[in-house]
Scaffold this motif. Structure first.
Motif, PDB file in Angstrom:
ATOM      1  N   CYS A  27       0.748  -1.464   0.052  1.00 37.60           N
ATOM      2  CA  CYS A  27       0.145   0.383   0.116  1.00 37.60           C
ATOM      3  C   CYS A  27       0.771   0.854  -0.026  1.00 37.60           C
ATOM      4  O   CYS A  27       1.596   1.703   0.788  1.00 37.60           O
ATOM      5  CB  CYS A  27      -0.873  -0.181   1.384  1.00 37.60           C
ATOM      6  N   ARG A  28       0.951   2.058  -0.465  1.00 34.28           N
ATOM      7  CA  ARG A  28       1.736   2.675  -1.254  1.00 34.28           C
ATOM      8  C   ARG A  28       1.216   4.557  -0.732  1.00 34.28           C
ATOM      9  O   ARG A  28      -0.338   4.246  -1.040  1.00 34.28           O
ATOM     10  CB  ARG A  28       1.730   3.655  -2.987  1.00 34.28           C
ATOM     11  N   ALA A  29       1.872   5.431  -0.156  1.00 36.59           N
ATOM     12  CA  ALA A  29       1.081   6.253   0.436  1.00 36.59           C
ATOM     13  C   ALA A  29       1.094   7.497  -0.070  1.00 36.59           C
ATOM     14  O   ALA A  29       1.174   8.078  -1.131  1.00 36.59           O
ATOM     15  CB  ALA A  29       1.988   6.668   1.240  1.00 36.59           C
ATOM     16  N   PRO A  30      -0.300   8.678  -0.098  1.00 37.61           N
ATOM     17  CA  PRO A  30      -0.281   9.639  -0.838  1.00 37.61           C
ATOM     18  C   PRO A  30       1.266  10.777  -0.109  1.00 37.61           C
ATOM     19  O   PRO A  30       1.167  10.268   0.857  1.00 37.61           O
ATOM     20  CB  PRO A  30      -1.187   9.994   0.037  1.00 37.61           C
ATOM     21  N   CYS A  31       0.862  11.883  -0.898  1.00 37.71           N
ATOM     22  CA  CYS A  31       1.615  12.959  -0.364  1.00 37.71           C
ATOM     23  C   CYS A  31       0.888  14.164  -0.371  1.00 37.71           C
ATOM     24  O   CYS A  31       0.461  14.390  -0.772  1.00 37.71           O
ATOM     25  CB  CYS A  31       2.245  13.124  -1.979  1.00 37.71           C
ATOM     26  N   THR A  32       1.789  14.824  -0.087  1.00 40.31           N
ATOM     27  CA  THR A  32       1.402  16.263   0.409  1.00 40.31           C
ATOM     28  C   THR A  32       2.554  17.237  -0.121  1.00 40.31           C
ATOM     29  O   THR A  32       3.384  17.197  -0.494  1.00 40.31           O
ATOM     30  CB  THR A  32       1.446  16.636   1.890  1.00 40.31           C
ATOM     31  N   VAL A  33       1.473  18.206  -0.948  1.00 45.27           N
ATOM     32  CA  VAL A  33       2.204  19.096  -2.523  1.00 45.27           C
ATOM     33  C   VAL A  33       3.226  19.727  -0.788  1.00 45.27           C
ATOM     34  O   VAL A  33       1.842  20.594  -0.074  1.00 45.27           O
ATOM     35  CB  VAL A  33       1.527  19.885  -2.877  1.00 45.27           C
ATOM     36  N   GLY A  34       4.585  19.781  -0.502  1.00 47.76           N
ATOM     37  CA  GLY A  34       5.028  20.781   0.579  1.00 47.76           C
ATOM     38  C   GLY A  34       5.436  21.863  -0.133  1.00 47.76           C
ATOM     39  O   GLY A  34       6.576  22.936   0.377  1.00 47.76           O
ATOM     40  N   ILE A  35       4.515  22.752  -0.360  1.00 47.33           N
ATOM     41  CA  ILE A  35       4.421  24.444  -0.738  1.00 47.33           C
ATOM     42  C   ILE A  35       3.455  25.877  -0.426  1.00 47.33           C
ATOM     43  O   ILE A  35       2.436  24.713   0.400  1.00 47.33           O
ATOM     44  CB  ILE A  35       4.657  25.252  -1.771  1.00 47.33           C
ATOM     45  N   LYS A  36       3.733  26.714   0.956  1.00 48.05           N
ATOM     46  CA  LYS A  36       2.002  27.692   1.029  1.00 48.05           C
ATOM     47  C   LYS A  36       1.516  28.340  -0.347  1.00 48.05           C
ATOM     48  O   LYS A  36       0.854  28.668   0.289  1.00 48.05           O
ATOM     49  CB  LYS A  36       2.946  27.752   2.351  1.00 48.05           C
ATOM     50  N   ARG A  37       2.627  28.641  -1.335  1.00 48.77           N
ATOM     51  CA  ARG A  37       2.551  29.795  -2.025  1.00 48.77           C
ATOM     52  C   ARG A  37       2.619  29.481  -3.529  1.00 48.77           C
ATOM     53  O   ARG A  37       3.552  28.925  -3.851  1.00 48.77           O
ATOM     54  CB  ARG A  37       2.935  31.092  -1.860  1.00 48.77           C
ATOM     55  N   GLY A  38       1.977  29.323  -3.994  1.00 42.13           N
ATOM     56  CA  GLY A  38       2.432  29.284  -5.638  1.00 42.13           C
ATOM     57  C   GLY A  38       1.097  28.525  -6.646  1.00 42.13           C
ATOM     58  O   GLY A  38      -0.476  28.662  -6.002  1.00 42.13           O
ATOM     59  N   ARG A  39       0.837  28.520  -7.649  1.00 39.64           N
ATOM     60  CA  ARG A  39      -0.214  27.682  -8.443  1.00 39.64           C
ATOM     61  C   ARG A  39       0.521  26.566  -8.869  1.00 39.64           C
ATOM     62  O   ARG A  39       1.462  26.656  -9.443  1.00 39.64           O
ATOM     63  CB  ARG A  39      -0.454  28.738  -9.384  1.00 39.64           C
ATOM     64  N   ILE A  40       0.015  25.619  -8.920  1.00 37.32           N
ATOM     65  CA  ILE A  40       0.412  24.023  -8.997  1.00 37.32           C
ATOM     66  C   ILE A  40      -1.082  23.522 -10.998  1.00 37.32           C
ATOM     67  O   ILE A  40      -1.994  24.126 -10.801  1.00 37.32           O
ATOM     68  CB  ILE A  40       0.035  23.067  -8.425  1.00 37.32           C
ATOM     69  N   PHE A  41       0.082  22.596 -11.482  1.00 38.37           N
ATOM     70  CA  PHE A  41      -0.810  22.383 -12.670  1.00 38.37           C
ATOM     71  C   PHE A  41      -1.366  20.600 -12.327  1.00 38.37           C
ATOM     72  O   PHE A  41      -0.558  20.225 -12.054  1.00 38.37           O
ATOM     73  CB  PHE A  41      -0.638  22.454 -13.963  1.00 38.37           C
ATOM     74  N   TYR A  42      -2.734  20.189 -11.547  1.00 41.24           N
ATOM     75  CA  TYR A  42      -3.388  18.921 -11.462  1.00 41.24           C
ATOM     76  C   TYR A  42      -4.651  18.317 -11.345  1.00 41.24           C
ATOM     77  O   TYR A  42      -5.574  19.158 -11.717  1.00 41.24           O
ATOM     78  CB  TYR A  42      -2.354  18.717  -9.763  1.00 41.24           C
ATOM     79  N   ASN A  43      -4.193  17.167 -12.004  1.00 35.95           N
ATOM     80  CA  ASN A  43      -5.872  16.578 -12.560  1.00 35.95           C
ATOM     81  C   ASN A  43      -6.729  17.616 -13.389  1.00 35.95           C
ATOM     82  O   ASN A  43      -7.773  17.703 -13.105  1.00 35.95           O
ATOM     83  CB  ASN A  43      -6.565  16.223 -10.948  1.00 35.95           C
ATOM     84  N   ALA A  44      -5.483  17.776 -14.452  1.00 37.22           N
ATOM     85  CA  ALA A  44      -6.054  18.324 -15.495  1.00 37.22           C
ATOM     86  C   ALA A  44      -6.825  19.921 -15.285  1.00 37.22           C
ATOM     87  O   ALA A  44      -7.354  20.155 -15.706  1.00 37.22           O
ATOM     88  CB  ALA A  44      -7.381  17.664 -16.166  1.00 37.22           C
TER      89      ALA A  44
END
Length: 362
Positions: A262-279
């Motif tokens: 069972c592989r663990a989920p991740c936390t996105v380790g930034i407080k400020r910024g914009r990301i591209f995720y799930n389209a």
């Protein structure tokens, strides 16, 4: 036909005789392919000899063929050249000849078959003087084995219908025992030497009580030892991703097949910024909860200072770890809140990332 081809090129040594008298000549030194078998060993001054190509060779130039023994014991020059006749390599053997389509006179083809095949015919062939081969190419015939015997208290299960009393090299089958017994080995084969796998021994086998896996659980199972081929199924805790086969099976060795992870989920380790995720292109504070699953990709945006443009860099969640790209710079509070339109994610995108530009040909 499976065969191995080797070309051996044989050459004729130069034949000559040395004499010391200045008034006579020994047998002349000649190039390969010139016939010397009819020549004398000693010639007197003034004698002439007409050279010709030996059997299996052809003149390759219209050179001087007549030579004369001089009073100094030397022969006059001749530039007659003879080339060996060629034998066409059989079409079925050309894939083994490394691009060659013919071989010279006296070449030898050596034949052999792959493991599990018997050579029918000659194991070699020579290129003859008339441009033919001494033997035709052989045939590689697959080895046959007798049909397998079933185990005591069991049977043989063939993967394809079997007729007659023999089976061909490379064929395999499965051994089964009457429940609850298990075979000491499950597979059988027709071997390269024409023998058949010995039947297994049927014996009782059990696997230990199955155990849970980290961050997962058994969906349904009675906590007891399990018999051969019995199965247990696993699942993962919420947000954990199962890697491997969900079901494990009690094997004929008395061990369970490999458990899943069972592989663990991740936390996105930034407080400020914009990301591209799930389209979707989203601000980090809008990612609720802040969690991506194992194997999922998150895109961060970096700044190309020279061209004043932004470019995307992807990162993959791997069992609880999501690396932040080195080029990513988290903006300060003022820049993030008051000048968000100047962030790398919001400005013009570069035509190519720096790494792509570095690998492009000039």
């Amino acid at each position: 036909m499976a065969a191995t081809l080797a070309l051996l090129f044989l050459s004729q040594a130069l034949l000559y005789t040395t004499v010391t008298s200045a008034s006579v000549c020994g047998r002349p030194r000649v190039a390969e392919g010139i016939d010397v078998t009819v020549m004398k060993r000693v010639f007197e001054a003034g004698e002439e000899v007409t050279l010709k190509c030996e059997q299996g060779y052809l003149p390759s130039s219209m050179g001087t063929a007549r030579i004369r023994c001089t009073s100094t014991g030397q022969w006059t020059e001749s530039n007659l050249a003879c080339s060996p006749k060629m034998c066409p390599i059989p079409e079925q053997l050309q894939p083994f000849a490394k691009g060659r389509t013919e071989a010279p006179f006296r070449s030898v083809l050596n034949f052999s078959c792959d493991d599990g095949y018997v050579l029918i015919g000659a194991n070699g062939s020579s290129c003859l003087h008339d441009s033919s081969w001494s033997h035709p190419p052989p045939i590689c015939k697959a080895v046959n084995c007798p049909l397998p015997n079933p185990p005591r208290d069991g049977r043989v299960v063939h993967g394809r219908p079997v007729t007659g009393t023999k089976t061909m090299y490379g064929q395999e089958w499965t051994y089964e025992c009457n429940p609850p017994k298990a075979p000491s080995h499950e597979k059988g084969f027709c071997n390269a030497d024409g023998t058949t796998t010995e039947p297994p021994v049927c014996r009782e086998v059990s696997c230990s009580i199955p155990t849970n896996i980290p961050n997962g659980f058994i969906t349904f199972a009675v906590m007891r030892p399990h018999a051969y081929k019995e199965k247990v199924k696993y699942a993962c805790n919420e947000h954990y991703k199962l890697e491997g086969q969900a079901e494990i099976q009690c094997q004929n060795t008395g061990n369970w097949s490999s458990k899943p992870i069972c592989r663990a989920p991740c936390t996105v380790g930034i407080k400020r910024g914009r990301i591209f995720y799930n389209a979707r292109k989203i601000w980090i504070e809008d990612l609720k909860p802040n969690r991506v699953l194992h194997g999922e990709i998150v895109v961060f945006y970096c700044l190309n200072r020279d061209e004043k443009c932004g470019y995307p860099v992807s990162s993959t969640c791997n069992d609880g770890t999501l690396p932040i790209p080195e080029c990513f710079e988290e903006p300060g509070k003022v820049e993030y809140n008051l000048k968000s339109k100047s962030l790398p994610s919001e400005i013009r995108m570069c035509a190519a990332s720096p790494s792509e530009r570095a690998t492009r040909p000039a």
